[in-house]
Scaffold this active site. Structure first.
Site, PDB file in Angstrom:
ATOM      1  N   PRO A  25      30.534  39.748  33.060  1.00 18.03           N
ATOM      2  CA  PRO A  25      31.233  38.750  33.588  1.00 18.03           C
ATOM      3  C   PRO A  25      31.411  39.081  35.308  1.00 18.03           C
ATOM      4  O   PRO A  25      31.780  40.199  35.310  1.00 18.03           O
ATOM      5  CB  PRO A  25      32.477  38.578  32.947  1.00 18.03           C
ATOM      6  CG  PRO A  25      32.599  39.893  32.448  1.00 18.03           C
ATOM      7  CD  PRO A  25      31.218  40.155  32.085  1.00 18.03           C
ATOM      8  N   TYR A  56      44.746  42.945  35.454  1.00 18.52           N
ATOM      9  CA  TYR A  56      45.028  41.386  35.212  1.00 18.52           C
ATOM     10  C   TYR A  56      46.066  41.612  34.075  1.00 18.52           C
ATOM     11  O   TYR A  56      46.594  42.782  33.702  1.00 18.52           O
ATOM     12  CB  TYR A  56      44.121  40.622  35.056  1.00 18.52           C
ATOM     13  CG  TYR A  56      43.003  40.455  36.053  1.00 18.52           C
ATOM     14  CD1 TYR A  56      43.522  40.280  37.516  1.00 18.52           C
ATOM     15  CD2 TYR A  56      41.837  40.667  35.974  1.00 18.52           C
ATOM     16  CE1 TYR A  56      42.641  40.282  38.497  1.00 18.52           C
ATOM     17  CE2 TYR A  56      41.023  40.851  37.037  1.00 18.52           C
ATOM     18  CZ  TYR A  56      41.512  40.575  38.363  1.00 18.52           C
ATOM     19  OH  TYR A  56      40.549  40.587  39.416  1.00 18.52           O
TER      20      TYR A  56
END
Length: 361
Positions: free
Chosen positions: A23, A180
């Site tokens: 990703p 995150y």
């Protein structure tokens, strides 16, 4: 046969080969966090990968942080992502969606009106990020999540997994690194809670386990993966004992029967992330970070992993599988266009032997 070219099955997902597209945020969504036609072409060009892990995508408006990144919490976004998955499937590919909640790594300039910035604790990340509105901006002071709000975020992830399946994705991957929200819960400096979500490593991985449980219950564990990088300090996260946290995470994954663990090379010489993951995780293992075709093949042949993911090589080589199979040279990417809007440096890299002027006329 080249070990990378052998088919595989990760949970419920069939792979034609063991080359995975990692990703990568490329900042090509529109200002409503909706995937664009350029993104359809970008992923379709790379459909020969055994598995594409599509870029980090917000499960909610609160989960957005960067400019021009996609989300999957409304019908418009789901419909646009469906065009991506249909294009990939039409070329025989498989694609999962990485779910990325930025938590405190966010600017209000990159969120819709009314969206909040949340985190385990009300501690701002000491970093800046780019906005189209004002250029570089400091990250926001987050709101500390209550227990009830944590449950709501877990539910948002669950719904995002269902939305991903409705959009045609073969599964989802939880983004659990790079500072995150899940890693904010795991990190001592970002998580100063004194309840069951803070303190010990076992408590700090609780949020991640709850999210994985919710998504697995919604769409089946065989369609859920997780990506992690031990000792990663990106976006101002810190941990005095990252080995203990990684150990607690591996314990938390026991019994889940996930499709795969996508592990990055540890940012610490004291942790052999690949070996620990191989010995402690019973499912399929994807390894990442700095591999070339020859070293990737060796890793598969030696049993170190079941697949290898490539990031930078997939930027300029949409036909990476074909190039590896043919032993052809790999093209270099242009750093200046990694996050810039538009097709340049995104969908204009030609396949081997193609004329770029004809290909994209």
């Amino acid at each position: 046969m080249n070990a990378l070219m052998q088919p595989a099955r990760f949970g419920e997902i069939e792979l034609a080969n063991r080359i995975v597209m990692a990703p990568m945020t490329r900042s090509r969504a529109d200002d409503r966090a909706v995937p664009t036609a350029e993104m359809v072409e970008y992923y379709a060009q790379r459909a020969s990968a055994g598995l594409i892990v599509a870029e980090g995508t917000a499960p909610s408006a609160d989960g957005l942080g960067y400019c021009r990144t996609p989300a999957i919490y409304n019908d418009e976004q789901i419909a646009a992502w469906r065009q991506v998955t249909e294009a990939v499937h039409a070329r025989g590919g498989r694609i999962v969606l990485q779910l990325m909640h930025c938590g405190r790594v966010a600017s209000r300039h990159n969120k819709p009106e009314g969206a909040r910035t949340v985190a385990p604790s009300a501690v701002a990340a000491q970093t800046e990020l780019f906005t189209d509105a004002v250029g570089l901006a400091p990250t926001e002071q987050p709101e500390a999540l209550t227990r009830e709000q944590i449950a709501e975020v877990v539910s948002e992830y669950r719904q995002a997994a269902l939305n991903a399946r409705a959009a045609g994705f073969d599964g989802v991957e939880l983004h659990c690194t790079s500072g995150y929200l899940p890693m904010q819960f795991m990190s001592e400096n970002a998580n100063q809670r004194t309840d069951e979500y803070g303190g010990s490593p076992q408590n700090r991985v609780r949020f991640t386990r709850e999210v994985l449980d919710a998504m697995a219950n919604a769409i089946g564990a065989g369609r859920v993966g997780i990506r992690f990088c031990p000792a990663n300090r990106y976006n101002d996260v810190a941990d005095s004992n990252p080995a203990a946290t990684f150990d607690a995470l591996l314990d938390a994954l026991q019994g889940l029967d996930l499709a795969y663990l996508h592990i990055m090379r540890a940012h610490s010489s004291k942790i052999d992330a690949f070996a620990l993951a191989r010995s402690r995780f019973a499912g399929a293992l994807i390894i990442n970070d700095g591999f070339e075709p020859d070293t990737a093949q060796a890793a598969i042949e030696q049993g170190a992993a079941d697949a290898v993911s490539f990031a930078r090589h997939y930027i300029a080589n949409p036909d990476l599988v074909e190039r590896i199979r043919a032993g052809a040279p790999l093209a270099e990417f242009d750093r200046q266009t990694l996050y810039s809007p538009g097709p340049k440096g995104y969908i204009d890299y030609p396949a081997l032997g193609a004329n770029p002027l004809e290909e994209h006329a």
